[in-house]
Design a protein around this motif. Sequence first.
Motif, PDB file in Angstrom:
ATOM      1  N   LEU A 279       0.834  -1.207   0.000  1.00 15.05           N
ATOM      2  CA  LEU A 279       0.000   0.000   0.000  1.00 15.05           C
ATOM      3  C   LEU A 279       0.868   1.257   0.000  1.00 15.05           C
ATOM      4  O   LEU A 279       0.544   2.246  -0.672  1.00 15.05           O
ATOM      5  CB  LEU A 279      -0.921  -0.007   1.218  1.00 15.05           C
ATOM      6  CG  LEU A 279      -1.987  -1.110   1.290  1.00 15.05           C
ATOM      7  CD1 LEU A 279      -2.807  -0.971   2.574  1.00 15.05           C
ATOM      8  CD2 LEU A 279      -2.908  -1.069   0.080  1.00 15.05           C
ATOM      9  N   PHE A 280       1.965   1.214   0.754  1.00 14.82           N
ATOM     10  CA  PHE A 280       2.874   2.365   0.813  1.00 14.82           C
ATOM     11  C   PHE A 280       3.495   2.632  -0.561  1.00 14.82           C
ATOM     12  O   PHE A 280       3.599   3.783  -0.999  1.00 14.82           O
ATOM     13  CB  PHE A 280       3.959   2.106   1.855  1.00 14.82           C
ATOM     14  CG  PHE A 280       4.988   3.195   1.950  1.00 14.82           C
ATOM     15  CD1 PHE A 280       4.693   4.391   2.586  1.00 14.82           C
ATOM     16  CD2 PHE A 280       6.252   3.027   1.390  1.00 14.82           C
ATOM     17  CE1 PHE A 280       5.639   5.403   2.671  1.00 14.82           C
ATOM     18  CE2 PHE A 280       7.203   4.031   1.466  1.00 14.82           C
ATOM     19  CZ  PHE A 280       6.898   5.222   2.110  1.00 14.82           C
ATOM     20  N   LEU A 281       3.912   1.595  -1.266  1.00 13.99           N
ATOM     21  CA  LEU A 281       4.494   1.759  -2.595  1.00 13.99           C
ATOM     22  C   LEU A 281       3.485   2.325  -3.589  1.00 13.99           C
ATOM     23  O   LEU A 281       3.849   3.067  -4.500  1.00 13.99           O
ATOM     24  CB  LEU A 281       5.014   0.414  -3.114  1.00 13.99           C
ATOM     25  CG  LEU A 281       6.296  -0.138  -2.512  1.00 13.99           C
ATOM     26  CD1 LEU A 281       6.627  -1.482  -3.136  1.00 13.99           C
ATOM     27  CD2 LEU A 281       7.455   0.829  -2.702  1.00 13.99           C
TER      28      LEU A 281
ATOM     29  N   ALA B 258       2.937   6.295  -4.590  1.00 16.57           N
ATOM     30  CA  ALA B 258       3.659   6.977  -5.667  1.00 16.57           C
ATOM     31  C   ALA B 258       2.879   6.942  -6.980  1.00 16.57           C
ATOM     32  O   ALA B 258       3.115   7.765  -7.869  1.00 16.57           O
ATOM     33  CB  ALA B 258       5.031   6.342  -5.857  1.00 16.57           C
ATOM     34  N   ASN B 259       1.943   5.990  -7.106  1.00 20.16           N
ATOM     35  CA  ASN B 259       1.158   5.851  -8.339  1.00 20.16           C
ATOM     36  C   ASN B 259      -0.208   6.514  -8.244  1.00 20.16           C
ATOM     37  O   ASN B 259      -0.988   6.447  -9.203  1.00 20.16           O
ATOM     38  CB  ASN B 259       0.964   4.362  -8.670  1.00 20.16           C
ATOM     39  CG  ASN B 259       2.288   3.628  -8.771  1.00 20.16           C
ATOM     40  OD1 ASN B 259       3.270   4.176  -9.249  1.00 20.16           O
ATOM     41  ND2 ASN B 259       2.312   2.388  -8.302  1.00 20.16           N
ATOM     42  N   PHE B 260      -0.480   7.132  -7.110  1.00 15.05           N
ATOM     43  CA  PHE B 260      -1.803   7.724  -6.915  1.00 15.05           C
ATOM     44  C   PHE B 260      -2.066   8.766  -8.003  1.00 15.05           C
ATOM     45  O   PHE B 260      -1.255   9.659  -8.252  1.00 15.05           O
ATOM     46  CB  PHE B 260      -1.884   8.373  -5.531  1.00 15.05           C
ATOM     47  CG  PHE B 260      -3.246   8.931  -5.207  1.00 15.05           C
ATOM     48  CD1 PHE B 260      -4.235   8.108  -4.680  1.00 15.05           C
ATOM     49  CD2 PHE B 260      -3.539  10.267  -5.438  1.00 15.05           C
ATOM     50  CE1 PHE B 260      -5.478   8.619  -4.369  1.00 15.05           C
ATOM     51  CE2 PHE B 260      -4.786  10.778  -5.135  1.00 15.05           C
ATOM     52  CZ  PHE B 260      -5.758   9.954  -4.608  1.00 15.05           C
ATOM     53  N   ASN B 261      -3.220   8.642  -8.639  1.00  9.64           N
ATOM     54  CA  ASN B 261      -3.564   9.532  -9.749  1.00  9.64           C
ATOM     55  C   ASN B 261      -4.521  10.625  -9.290  1.00  9.64           C
ATOM     56  O   ASN B 261      -4.150  11.768  -9.126  1.00  9.64           O
ATOM     57  CB  ASN B 261      -4.171   8.699 -10.882  1.00  9.64           C
ATOM     58  CG  ASN B 261      -4.439   9.517 -12.128  1.00  9.64           C
ATOM     59  OD1 ASN B 261      -4.046  10.679 -12.211  1.00  9.64           O
ATOM     60  ND2 ASN B 261      -5.108   8.918 -13.085  1.00  9.64           N
ATOM     61  N   LYS B 262      -5.744  10.269  -9.061  1.00 10.09           N
ATOM     62  CA  LYS B 262      -6.749  11.181  -8.530  1.00 10.09           C
ATOM     63  C   LYS B 262      -7.872  10.348  -7.949  1.00 10.09           C
ATOM     64  O   LYS B 262      -7.994   9.159  -8.238  1.00 10.09           O
ATOM     65  CB  LYS B 262      -7.287  12.095  -9.627  1.00 10.09           C
ATOM     66  CG  LYS B 262      -7.939  11.350 -10.784  1.00 10.09           C
ATOM     67  CD  LYS B 262      -8.431  12.301 -11.843  1.00 10.09           C
ATOM     68  CE  LYS B 262      -9.073  11.524 -13.007  1.00 10.09           C
ATOM     69  NZ  LYS B 262      -9.568  12.435 -14.061  1.00 10.09           N
ATOM     70  N   PHE B 263      -8.685  10.971  -7.125  1.00 13.32           N
ATOM     71  CA  PHE B 263      -9.784  10.222  -6.535  1.00 13.32           C
ATOM     72  C   PHE B 263     -10.758   9.774  -7.623  1.00 13.32           C
ATOM     73  O   PHE B 263     -11.066  10.546  -8.534  1.00 13.32           O
ATOM     74  CB  PHE B 263     -10.521  11.072  -5.495  1.00 13.32           C
ATOM     75  CG  PHE B 263      -9.821  11.119  -4.171  1.00 13.32           C
ATOM     76  CD1 PHE B 263      -9.926  10.061  -3.283  1.00 13.32           C
ATOM     77  CD2 PHE B 263      -9.043  12.213  -3.822  1.00 13.32           C
ATOM     78  CE1 PHE B 263      -9.277  10.092  -2.066  1.00 13.32           C
ATOM     79  CE2 PHE B 263      -8.379  12.257  -2.601  1.00 13.32           C
ATOM     80  CZ  PHE B 263      -8.509  11.186  -1.721  1.00 13.32           C
TER      81      PHE B 263
ATOM     82  N   ILE C 222      -1.190  -2.487  -8.291  1.00 14.55           N
ATOM     83  CA  ILE C 222      -1.104  -1.129  -7.754  1.00 14.55           C
ATOM     84  C   ILE C 222       0.328  -0.675  -7.540  1.00 14.55           C
ATOM     85  O   ILE C 222       0.598   0.517  -7.379  1.00 14.55           O
ATOM     86  CB  ILE C 222      -1.886  -0.990  -6.426  1.00 14.55           C
ATOM     87  CG1 ILE C 222      -1.321  -1.917  -5.353  1.00 14.55           C
ATOM     88  CG2 ILE C 222      -3.370  -1.206  -6.644  1.00 14.55           C
ATOM     89  CD1 ILE C 222      -1.924  -1.720  -3.991  1.00 14.55           C
ATOM     90  N   ILE C 223       1.298  -1.614  -7.538  1.00 14.03           N
ATOM     91  CA  ILE C 223       2.703  -1.233  -7.348  1.00 14.03           C
ATOM     92  C   ILE C 223       3.516  -1.444  -8.614  1.00 14.03           C
ATOM     93  O   ILE C 223       4.741  -1.318  -8.594  1.00 14.03           O
ATOM     94  CB  ILE C 223       3.347  -2.018  -6.183  1.00 14.03           C
ATOM     95  CG1 ILE C 223       3.388  -3.520  -6.494  1.00 14.03           C
ATOM     96  CG2 ILE C 223       2.620  -1.754  -4.890  1.00 14.03           C
ATOM     97  CD1 ILE C 223       4.138  -4.327  -5.456  1.00 14.03           C
TER      98      ILE C 223
ATOM     99  N   PHE D 122       9.668   1.429 -13.111  1.00 19.51           N
ATOM    100  CA  PHE D 122      10.257   2.672 -13.580  1.00 19.51           C
ATOM    101  C   PHE D 122      11.202   3.293 -12.554  1.00 19.51           C
ATOM    102  O   PHE D 122      11.459   4.477 -12.558  1.00 19.51           O
ATOM    103  CB  PHE D 122       9.156   3.663 -13.961  1.00 19.51           C
ATOM    104  CG  PHE D 122       8.290   3.149 -15.077  1.00 19.51           C
ATOM    105  CD1 PHE D 122       8.742   3.127 -16.384  1.00 19.51           C
ATOM    106  CD2 PHE D 122       7.022   2.669 -14.803  1.00 19.51           C
ATOM    107  CE1 PHE D 122       7.948   2.646 -17.412  1.00 19.51           C
ATOM    108  CE2 PHE D 122       6.215   2.181 -15.831  1.00 19.51           C
ATOM    109  CZ  PHE D 122       6.684   2.163 -17.140  1.00 19.51           C
ATOM    110  N   THR D 123      11.665   2.469 -11.646  1.00 19.50           N
ATOM    111  CA  THR D 123      12.681   2.913 -10.692  1.00 19.50           C
ATOM    112  C   THR D 123      13.750   1.841 -10.613  1.00 19.50           C
ATOM    113  O   THR D 123      13.669   0.810 -11.262  1.00 19.50           O
ATOM    114  CB  THR D 123      12.076   3.130  -9.287  1.00 19.50           C
ATOM    115  OG1 THR D 123      11.567   1.872  -8.799  1.00 19.50           O
ATOM    116  CG2 THR D 123      10.938   4.130  -9.328  1.00 19.50           C
ATOM    117  N   ASP D 124      14.741   2.061  -9.784  1.00 17.50           N
ATOM    118  CA  ASP D 124      15.820   1.080  -9.617  1.00 17.50           C
ATOM    119  C   ASP D 124      15.630   0.249  -8.346  1.00 17.50           C
ATOM    120  O   ASP D 124      16.594  -0.208  -7.731  1.00 17.50           O
ATOM    121  CB  ASP D 124      17.173   1.803  -9.548  1.00 17.50           C
ATOM    122  CG  ASP D 124      17.496   2.507 -10.858  1.00 17.50           C
ATOM    123  OD1 ASP D 124      17.102   1.969 -11.911  1.00 17.50           O
ATOM    124  OD2 ASP D 124      18.129   3.580 -10.814  1.00 17.50           O
TER     125      ASP D 124
END
Length: 359
Positions: free
Chosen positions: A157-159, A162-167, A248-249, A255-257
């Motif tokens: 959920l924490f990861l 970073a992908n949160f778009n909009k409600f 969701i992650i 797209f990260t390392d």
Amino acid sequence: MKTISSRQTAVTASILLFANKILVLPSLLYEYARADGFFVMILLLLAEFLLLMIFFKLKHRYSNSSFYEIIKKNMGVFLAKLMFFLILLYLFYKILLVYNVSYMYFRAQVYLDASVYIFVLVFLLVCNSCVMRGLRSLSRCMEFFFNFIIVCFVFCLFLSIANFNKFPIFFDTNILKFMESGFRHIFCFGDILLLFLLMDRIELNKKGEKQITIYVLITTILILILYLMFYSIFNYTSFVHKNAISDIITFSYRFTDLGRLDMVAIITVMFLSLFQISIALYVFCDCFIKLFPPLNKVYGLVNFDLVFLFFIFVTSIDYMRITYFGTLVMPYFALLLQYVLPVICLIFTAGGANEKNKR
């Protein structure tokens, strides 16, 4: 008779609450109710909480009796046998559902060319072994891994933040579609019913009730956060994504390392699936013994394994067929067994003295 503690019961209830809710259900709800599937979840999880309150009432009234004895005492032997036969079929379907959803998930996420024979072999070996070791050993195992499972789930959920778009856009579905969505997918809920089937093996007091309630509430909040994040990230494409906890992650690790962080979600689903199937299989064998008293759980396991292998290899039942059957037929069984039956038992036992006072 060996019993399990209140904390072990709380852990069991929490793990059961996760069943069938963190992979395909968010996309299935979106097909019917769009983002309002989030409110469908709130409604059905509230029903789970009320079911838990009924369990507390019955356990308080009949502290040492089994659910079968309560039904037999108030409805007669014939109805008790009939209800438990239906529960046996219901549990078998639940296990088939978790198995097929898990198989689809692991095959897509871990090893696309994995043989179904390997997956079935591992599943039967682990789950049969858990059942043979007994409820207390299974409960201790779940208790040992529980904190690890919750930490992994919270990490996912924490990861996803970073992908949160909009409600998501809420209140976009008419009331008929909303209610239909809840009814069609009610088969993914009601797993608290398994606590009723284990009630004579559970130690419970007021402190224990509070502990179980807290665990269930925390699990409910985590599940609702998952659904909110899922619908906010994918919006109108939510129906395409069948593996919610991993999807969701996806953008976070691709797209990260950070590497293959999806392994955290895979490990979480692995533990949850094995524990959910194991506890359901244990209850299945217990119901089998009550229907056929001369037999023991070995006979229950053998019969389950044979029928299970028949459905997997002969009928070739898969995820699509099992979910279609679930939305078409199982809602009626689920409504009767998950909610109507416990409420009837509560009504029949209202007003009388509990077993402890009678003694």
